[in-house]
Design an enzyme around this catalytic site. Structure first.
Site, PDB file in Angstrom:
ATOM      1  N   LEU A   1     -75.827  20.390  20.787  1.00 63.75           N
ATOM      2  CA  LEU A   1     -76.069  19.482  21.909  1.00 63.75           C
ATOM      3  C   LEU A   1     -76.210  20.211  23.231  1.00 63.75           C
ATOM      4  O   LEU A   1     -76.864  19.720  24.157  1.00 63.75           O
ATOM      5  CB  LEU A   1     -74.942  18.454  21.994  1.00 63.75           C
ATOM      6  CG  LEU A   1     -74.862  17.471  20.819  1.00 63.75           C
ATOM      7  CD1 LEU A   1     -73.634  16.588  20.959  1.00 63.75           C
ATOM      8  CD2 LEU A   1     -76.117  16.618  20.736  1.00 63.75           C
TER       9      LEU A   1
ATOM     10  N   LEU B   1     -76.853  19.071  15.352  1.00 66.20           N
ATOM     11  CA  LEU B   1     -77.612  19.615  16.468  1.00 66.20           C
ATOM     12  C   LEU B   1     -76.685  20.270  17.495  1.00 66.20           C
ATOM     13  O   LEU B   1     -75.610  19.767  17.798  1.00 66.20           O
ATOM     14  CB  LEU B   1     -78.386  18.471  17.136  1.00 66.20           C
ATOM     15  CG  LEU B   1     -79.137  18.742  18.430  1.00 66.20           C
ATOM     16  CD1 LEU B   1     -80.318  19.651  18.171  1.00 66.20           C
ATOM     17  CD2 LEU B   1     -79.609  17.410  19.027  1.00 66.20           C
TER      18      LEU B   1
ATOM     19  N   ALA C   1     -72.268  20.720  11.501  1.00 68.03           N
ATOM     20  CA  ALA C   1     -71.950  19.594  12.364  1.00 68.03           C
ATOM     21  C   ALA C   1     -73.152  19.089  13.140  1.00 68.03           C
ATOM     22  O   ALA C   1     -72.997  18.273  14.049  1.00 68.03           O
ATOM     23  CB  ALA C   1     -70.830  19.976  13.325  1.00 68.03           C
TER      24      ALA C   1
ATOM     25  N   ARG D   1     -73.967   9.091  20.786  1.00 65.00           N
ATOM     26  CA  ARG D   1     -74.291  10.182  21.707  1.00 65.00           C
ATOM     27  C   ARG D   1     -75.477   9.843  22.611  1.00 65.00           C
ATOM     28  O   ARG D   1     -75.920  10.671  23.397  1.00 65.00           O
ATOM     29  CB  ARG D   1     -74.614  11.445  20.901  1.00 65.00           C
ATOM     30  CG  ARG D   1     -73.545  11.839  19.896  1.00 65.00           C
ATOM     31  CD  ARG D   1     -72.506  12.793  20.459  1.00 65.00           C
ATOM     32  NE  ARG D   1     -71.289  12.809  19.664  1.00 65.00           N
ATOM     33  CZ  ARG D   1     -71.136  13.430  18.499  1.00 65.00           C
ATOM     34  NH1 ARG D   1     -72.145  14.066  17.967  1.00 65.00           N
ATOM     35  NH2 ARG D   1     -69.980  13.395  17.873  1.00 65.00           N
TER      36      ARG D   1
ATOM     37  N   GLU E   1     -79.242  15.817   7.796  1.00 63.53           N
ATOM     38  CA  GLU E   1     -80.697  15.914   7.682  1.00 63.53           C
ATOM     39  C   GLU E   1     -81.103  17.141   6.863  1.00 63.53           C
ATOM     40  O   GLU E   1     -82.012  17.067   6.031  1.00 63.53           O
ATOM     41  CB  GLU E   1     -81.315  15.975   9.079  1.00 63.53           C
ATOM     42  CG  GLU E   1     -81.186  14.657   9.822  1.00 63.53           C
ATOM     43  CD  GLU E   1     -81.750  14.698  11.225  1.00 63.53           C
ATOM     44  OE1 GLU E   1     -82.551  13.813  11.570  1.00 63.53           O
ATOM     45  OE2 GLU E   1     -81.381  15.624  11.988  1.00 63.53           O
TER      46      GLU E   1
ATOM     47  N   GLY F   1     -77.642  16.470  12.182  1.00 65.00           N
ATOM     48  CA  GLY F   1     -78.620  17.416  11.640  1.00 65.00           C
ATOM     49  C   GLY F   1     -78.158  18.100  10.376  1.00 65.00           C
ATOM     50  O   GLY F   1     -78.981  18.545   9.575  1.00 65.00           O
TER      51      GLY F   1
ATOM     52  N   GLY G   1     -83.655  13.232  14.780  1.00 65.30           N
ATOM     53  CA  GLY G   1     -84.935  13.897  15.007  1.00 65.30           C
ATOM     54  C   GLY G   1     -85.292  14.935  13.975  1.00 65.30           C
ATOM     55  O   GLY G   1     -86.327  15.586  14.079  1.00 65.30           O
TER      56      GLY G   1
ATOM     57  N   LYS H   1     -68.906  27.403  15.795  1.00 63.03           N
ATOM     58  CA  LYS H   1     -69.623  26.242  16.322  1.00 63.03           C
ATOM     59  C   LYS H   1     -69.825  25.184  15.242  1.00 63.03           C
ATOM     60  O   LYS H   1     -70.676  24.319  15.367  1.00 63.03           O
ATOM     61  CB  LYS H   1     -70.990  26.666  16.870  1.00 63.03           C
ATOM     62  CG  LYS H   1     -70.926  27.627  18.044  1.00 63.03           C
ATOM     63  CD  LYS H   1     -70.394  26.962  19.291  1.00 63.03           C
ATOM     64  CE  LYS H   1     -70.477  27.895  20.491  1.00 63.03           C
ATOM     65  NZ  LYS H   1     -69.965  27.249  21.727  1.00 63.03           N
ATOM     66  N   ARG H   2     -69.008  25.251  14.198  1.00 63.89           N
ATOM     67  CA  ARG H   2     -69.126  24.325  13.055  1.00 63.89           C
ATOM     68  C   ARG H   2     -70.544  24.337  12.485  1.00 63.89           C
ATOM     69  O   ARG H   2     -71.057  23.355  11.995  1.00 63.89           O
ATOM     70  CB  ARG H   2     -68.714  22.906  13.454  1.00 63.89           C
ATOM     71  CG  ARG H   2     -67.271  22.850  13.870  1.00 63.89           C
ATOM     72  CD  ARG H   2     -66.696  21.547  14.321  1.00 63.89           C
ATOM     73  NE  ARG H   2     -67.399  20.336  13.994  1.00 63.89           N
ATOM     74  CZ  ARG H   2     -66.784  19.181  13.680  1.00 63.89           C
ATOM     75  NH1 ARG H   2     -65.476  19.130  13.600  1.00 63.89           N
ATOM     76  NH2 ARG H   2     -67.472  18.095  13.458  1.00 63.89           N
TER      77      ARG H   2
ATOM     78  N   GLU I   1     -75.549   9.826  16.153  1.00 59.49           N
ATOM     79  CA  GLU I   1     -76.529   9.864  17.242  1.00 59.49           C
ATOM     80  C   GLU I   1     -76.439   8.650  18.168  1.00 59.49           C
ATOM     81  O   GLU I   1     -76.619   8.772  19.383  1.00 59.49           O
ATOM     82  CB  GLU I   1     -77.945   9.983  16.668  1.00 59.49           C
ATOM     83  CG  GLU I   1     -78.308  11.365  16.147  1.00 59.49           C
ATOM     84  CD  GLU I   1     -77.742  11.676  14.770  1.00 59.49           C
ATOM     85  OE1 GLU I   1     -77.985  12.783  14.264  1.00 59.49           O
ATOM     86  OE2 GLU I   1     -77.053  10.801  14.189  1.00 59.49           O
TER      87      GLU I   1
END
Length: 264
Positions: A70, A68, A66, A139, A116, A113, A144, A29-30, A136
């Site tokens: 989603l 959050l 990669a 998207r 972040e 993220g 956040g 899932k990277r 973001e």
């Protein structure tokens, strides 16, 4: 979350001497950050604070992170989204303002993220495959996990605005120029390089490391006069520790290593 994923550790922890190595382990899932990843990361960070003198965060597979997950994010109500964001803040705050310095070893995608998370660490080492992005805006969402505070202060609001509005990707070399990372190394070399830096930091006086990671960000938020006043008190406290006295005497007695030109 798949059944196969639930049966494995998605955040790995290893204590290498005085350095804790925390590895995101969701390569298929990277290394996207799910709710379960955040909880596991929080546990690993807390463990590192108790067992180690410095820590490194890295990722398995082709990418650091990669961002959050989603698939989980689209299902949240507004209030659930607030609580989710605050849970990220809590973990990343413990990294940035904990007991020990954190280093990140970056490669591949350091996106959303993932950036972040990297921005919450104190030293960021990127290999040549690294690219940074904050997609973001494309998207339909907003950062956040603390980027509006941390990333904006690292690279500047104008550059962060560009990344979010246009979906621009930034190379490792450009990222170093923008202060998104402090080191750029060859492909596959970031983890070993970051661990080596963490080992060096682990040899520092504990009070010095704590002062560096806590005082410097606060001074940056203060007026000039307040910053200088705080500096005086922190300098006095650090210098009064028994370890500081021992190290200063070693330097005066010429038993401590001297600094040299980086090119020699």
């Amino acid at each position: 979350m798949s059944d196969s994923e639930s049966d494995k550790d998605i955040v790995l922890y290893d204590l290498d001497g005085e350095v804790a190595v925390i590895t995101l382990n969701r390569p298929e899932k990277r290394n996207a950050v799910s709710d379960r990843v955040i909880k596991a990361l929080a546990a690993a960070v807390d463990r590192a604070q108790e067992e180690a003198k410095a820590a490194v965060i890295c990722g398995n597979g082709k990418h650091f992170c990669a961002g959050l997950d989603l698939a989980e994010h689209v299902k949240r109500s507004p209030i659930e989204g607030v609580h989710h964001s605050r849970s990220w803040h809590a973990v990343f705050d413990r990294i940035e303002a904990g007991k020990i310095p954190f280093f990140s070893a970056l490669h591949g995608a350091v996106v959303g993220g993932g950036l972040e998370l990297a921005a919450a660490t104190h030293i960021r080492v990127a290999d040549a495959t690294t690219f940074f992005a904050l997609p973001e805006g494309t998207r339909g969402i907003f950062v956040g996990g603390g980027a509006s505070v941390r990333v904006g202060r690292l690279c500047g609001v104008a550059r962060m605005t560009d990344m979010m509005l246009t979906g621009r990707t930034v190379s490792a070399e450009q990222g170093e120029h923008w202060n998104l990372c402090q080191y750029v190394v060859g492909e596959g070399e970031a983890k070993a390089f970051a661990i080596d830096l963490a080992r060096k930091a682990a040899q520092n006086a504990e009070m010095s490391n704590y002062s560096i990671i806590h005082a410097l960000p606060r001074v940056g938020d203060m007026s000039r006069a307040d910053g200088l006043f705080l500096e005086s008190f922190v300098a006095s406290m650090a210098a009064s520790s028994p370890e500081a006295e021992e190290r200063l005497n070693a330097f005066l007695n010429k038993s401590a290593a001297r600094l040299s030109h980086p090119g020699k």
